[in-house]
Motif scaffolding. Structure first.
Motif, mmCIF file in Angstrom:
data_model
loop_
_atom_site.group_PDB
_atom_site.id
_atom_site.type_symbol
_atom_site.label_atom_id
_atom_site.label_comp_id
_atom_site.label_asym_id
_atom_site.label_seq_id
_atom_site.Cartn_x
_atom_site.Cartn_y
_atom_site.Cartn_z
ATOM 1 N N PRO A 171 -3.830 0.483 -10.444
ATOM 2 C CA PRO A 171 -3.638 -0.984 -11.212
ATOM 3 C C PRO A 171 -2.411 -1.757 -10.793
ATOM 4 O O PRO A 171 -1.167 -0.900 -10.816
ATOM 5 C CB PRO A 171 -3.370 -0.394 -12.624
ATOM 6 N N GLY A 172 -2.537 -2.871 -10.671
ATOM 7 C CA GLY A 172 -1.452 -3.673 -10.176
ATOM 8 C C GLY A 172 -1.051 -3.601 -8.876
ATOM 9 O O GLY A 172 -0.302 -4.431 -8.235
ATOM 10 N N ASP A 211 -2.881 -4.707 -6.457
ATOM 11 C CA ASP A 211 -3.480 -5.862 -5.834
ATOM 12 C C ASP A 211 -2.423 -6.941 -5.928
ATOM 13 O O ASP A 211 -2.019 -7.708 -4.885
ATOM 14 C CB ASP A 211 -4.858 -6.359 -6.310
ATOM 15 N N ALA A 212 -1.641 -7.088 -7.214
ATOM 16 C CA ALA A 212 -0.940 -8.333 -7.394
ATOM 17 C C ALA A 212 0.208 -7.923 -6.319
ATOM 18 O O ALA A 212 1.068 -9.030 -5.733
ATOM 19 C CB ALA A 212 -0.457 -8.358 -8.810
ATOM 20 N N LEU A 213 0.888 -6.745 -6.490
ATOM 21 C CA LEU A 213 1.909 -6.316 -5.382
ATOM 22 C C LEU A 213 1.653 -6.566 -4.167
ATOM 23 O O LEU A 213 2.738 -7.379 -3.501
ATOM 24 C CB LEU A 213 2.244 -4.873 -5.628
#
Ligand code: GLU
Length: 327
Positions: free
Chosen positions: A60-61, A63-65
């Protein structure tokens, strides 16, 4: 004529397709940078596709990173990213079409069933750690009777539809395809006999997860990808993907497979063998290391924008852009 977001003819559309299993590192930056450079050298579009279908492996997260890390390196997609986790309906439609054409069929084999069938036939067990599927369920769901018929070839219509068409695990049948030739812009002429070296391959896993091969082909088609630029560890998948494109009536993009960054153990650099997340505070250091691997020598100095502009020039000299980007 269709035009791109930049108002240019939509001739070239490239993509970077990370699996969000962790942050971008020196290994994954190679495919990101090479695909971006090639798109710029062609005056084309560059898209990012988040390949989050293997949900148990996704972080989770991540992708944004990854998107933040790309932005720190000046690599900005021309459209919002596409998420494979939202594409189930398209994969299902493709699978239904293949089943309708009698090119795909349910398969109930476990890995153990496949190993047993291969051992009984005295066939080598594995290639790249993968078992070559012997076609056990091609004429109806497996088990002993089907195993007994496993090397029969012929018309699958005789046994169509298979007894348990609702079974989750589905493989594509490749009986019509013996050998496949394709061109790589860096590796040159390639040949793979998919039927002999891979066998029928999985499109949807028994647990319902979509297989990489199906998702990548459906999405490359839907996004109009003209050029795939990615790491050379994926070159071995290309023949399978071309077979699927043909089966689905999709165009074949051009391919360019770039060198890999290797870890201390000689394997492709990954989280497992010590890859460190790319430092968004020092993008030029990462870009320089990646450029050297790609055969570019960008002079230091200036900001990320200047660096990238120089890199595009050098890339275009190494891999001259072509007017017609489709083979
Ligand atoms: N998602 C794949 C990976 O991260 C890349 C797929 C592709 O470029 O075709 O290895």
């Amino acid at each position: 004529m269709q035009t791109s977001a930049k108002g240019l003819p939509a001739g070239y559309i490239g993509r970077f397709a990370p699996s969000p299993t962790g942050p971008l590192h020196a290994g994954s930056l190679v495919a990101a940078l090479a695909s971006w450079l090639d798109a710029q050298a062609h005056g084309g579009q560059w898209l990012v596709r988040i390949e989050d279908i293997d949900t148990p492996r996704c972080v989770p997260g991540a992708d944004a990173l990854i998107l933040q890390q790309l932005a720190a390196c000046g690599l900005l997609p021309d459209a919002p990213p596409l998420y494979q986790s939202q594409r189930s309906a398209a994969y299902q439609a493709a699978l239904d079409a293949l089943i309708g054409k009698q090119l795909a069929y349910p398969c109930g084999c476990t890995r153990q069933d496949i190993a047993l069938a291969l051992a009984e036939a005295g066939q080598p067990k594995a290639r790249h750690g993968e078992l070559v599927y012997p076609g056990t369920c091609r004429h109806g769901l497996g088990g002993r009777p089907a195993r007994a018929r496993r090397f029969q070839t012929g018309n699958i219509e005789q046994n169509w539809p298979p007894a348990h068409a609702g079974h989750g695990k589905v493989a594509i049948n490749l009986i019509a395809n013996l050998g496949l030739d394709w061109q790589d812009r860096r590796l040159g002429s390639q040949h793979q006999d998919v039927a002999q070296t891979v066998g029928d391959f999985v499109l949807q896993r028994a647990d319902g997860l979509w297989a990489y091969q199906l998702a990548v082909v459906v999405d490359d088609g839907a996004q109009g990808i003209s050029d795939v630029v990615r790491g050379e560890d994926l070159a071995d998948n290309t023949a399978r993907q071309i077979l699927l494109q043909r089966a689905l009536g999709l165009p074949t993009p051009r391919y360019l497979h770039v060198p890999l960054v290797r870890g201390a153990d000689g394997d492709k650099l990954s989280k497992q063998n010590g890859a460190q997340p790319l430092d968004t505070g020092a993008p030029l250091a990462s870009l320089n290391a990646t450029a050297r691997l790609l055969g570019l020598q960008v002079a230091a100095g200036g900001g990320v924008g200047d660096w990238l502009a120089q890199a595009v020039q050098q890339w275009a000299a190494l891999y001259p852009p072509s007017v017609n980007t489709r083979p």
